[in-house]
Design an enzyme around this catalytic site. Structure first.
Site, short mmCIF file in Angstrom:
data_model
loop_
_atom_site.label_atom_id
_atom_site.label_comp_id
_atom_site.label_asym_id
_atom_site.label_seq_id
_atom_site.Cartn_x
_atom_site.Cartn_y
_atom_site.Cartn_z
CG ASP A 53 -1.48 1.27 1.49
OD1 ASP A 53 -2.49 1.49 0.54
OD2 ASP A 53 -1.45 2.11 2.12
CE1 TYR A 58 0.81 7.70 3.82
CE2 TYR A 58 1.10 5.80 2.64
CZ TYR A 58 0.62 6.54 3.60
OH TYR A 58 -0.65 6.05 4.08
CE LYS A 84 -3.70 4.77 2.07
NZ LYS A 84 -2.49 4.38 1.75
N GLY A 234 -1.12 0.68 10.98
CA GLY A 234 -0.82 1.35 12.54
C GLY A 234 -1.01 0.15 13.57
CB SER A 238 2.05 6.27 15.73
OG SER A 238 0.96 6.71 15.20
CB ILE A 240 3.22 3.11 21.91
CG1 ILE A 240 3.50 3.05 23.67
CG2 ILE A 240 1.73 3.01 21.61
CD1 ILE A 240 2.97 4.08 24.34
CB ALA A 242 6.77 -1.63 17.95
#
Length: 338
Positions: A53, A58, A84, A234, A238, A240, A242
């Site tokens: 994706d 980006y 997108k 996600g 974002s 945390i 991990a």
């Protein structure tokens, strides 16, 4: 590694249960050299990922260019590709103009436009940047109050449903794309969109994770009833889920507040008691819901591919999920492996 595939909604598309997200290819948070970007995508392919994706936003086109370059030599029928629409790129020669979270972005600035003409143009521009003749799935990007504010949302949403959706539906009926949906950070706008059109799949970032399950209130059951698939972006919220609750841990693209740090600390303690890495539980949990077709881990460097591959294959005892629910750290109605 051989990854299982799941069908996308009621379409003929089948993507692997884990996929590669394109935000790091746009230099999100940190610059990535072209060679590193190529190695990252090659590593994802070697790990068995066959769903990728990306988005114009980006790196302001950088991610799409890099992803297209890396995938162009691969057999086109072997993978599923999504991008997108809703964000056009206007030339802007100023260095890093309005780059936000993207470092050394291309010399453009994003302009949100959800009208019919803009969505058609956005799709054509995406094909040019990717260097491909088709995209399998198209998402309307970042529509919703979280991005645009509660006051601006109603008018933008109406434009998206009367203009942008009509464009996507035409592309789908013509066979140019196989599946359409929204790519957003809030499930509420997805449910709102389901009242206005027929969607195949939603890319939902950060809203159905080991940390958050409010999408179970009504949205995910509705998706299951109506045969709509979810791609979970996600999964680490974002970062945390991990890193754990360390200093500077990110949640929802920003430093995590104290209450989130405390909740993650509780989840991590239960995982440690069972000898399971927090990140392994975070990656595997979303796929236990029948509406979820794929999870996109956040990976910015090739070594993270190997690390995530090990997490994907980690054994998680059923008692871990039971203990999380008993501690009030996981919803009682959240599906978990038997």
């Amino acid at each position: 590694m051989e990854l299982a595939r799941r069908r996308i909604g009621r379409t003929e598309l089948e993507g692997t249960v884990y996929g590669g997200g394109g935000a790091p290819l746009g230099n999100m948070y940190a610059p990535l050299a072209d060679g590193e970007a190529r190695a990252l995508l090659d590593g994802a392919w070697d790990a068995g990922f066959r769903y990728f994706d990306t988005a114009p936003l980006y790196g302001f086109g950088l991610s799409e260019r890099r992803m297209g370059d890396a995938l162009r030599a691969r057999p086109r029928g072997d993978y599923v590709l999504s991008s997108k629409v809703g964000c056009l790129l206007a030339p802007d020669p100023r260095p890093n103009a309005r780059s936000g979270d993207f470092i050394d972005a291309l010399p453009f600035r994003p302009v949100y436009d959800y009208s019919y003409d803009a969505v058609m143009r956005s799709y054509e521009d995406t094909l040019q940047r990717l260097g491909t003749d088709r995209v399998d799935m198209l998402f309307i990007h970042d529509i919703g109050a979280m991005t645009h504010g509660a006051d601006a949302h109603p008018a933008l949403f109406e434009t998206a449903m009367t203009g942008g959706y009509r464009a996507l539906d035409e592309l789908r009926r013509a066979g140019d794309v196989k599946a359409i949906g929204l790519g957003v950070n809030e499930w509420q706008v997805c449910e709102e969109a389901m009242d206005r059109g027929r969607f195949d799949v939603f890319l939902l970032a950060g809203r159905y994770t080991l940390l958050e399950q409010r999408a179970l209130d009504s949205f995910l059951p509705r998706c299951e009833r109506e045969g709509v698939s979810i791609v979970v972006g996600g999964a680490f919220n974002s970062g945390i889920l991990a890193t754990g609750p360390i200093a500077g841990a990110r949640y929802d693209y920003r430093p995590a507040p104290p209450e989130i740090l405390a909740r993650v600390a509780g989840i991590e303690a239960v995982c440690k008691a069972h000898g399971v890495p927090l990140a392994a539980a975070a990656l595997q949990f979303p796929l236990t819901h029948p509406a979820v077709a794929c999870v996109i881990p956040g990976m910015a460097r090739r070594p993270e591919i190997e690390a995530n591959a090990a997490l994907i294959e980690a054994t998680i005892p059923p008692a871990l999920w039971t203990d999380l629910k008993a501690a009030g750290l996981l919803r009682q109605d959240a599906p978990t492996p038997a």
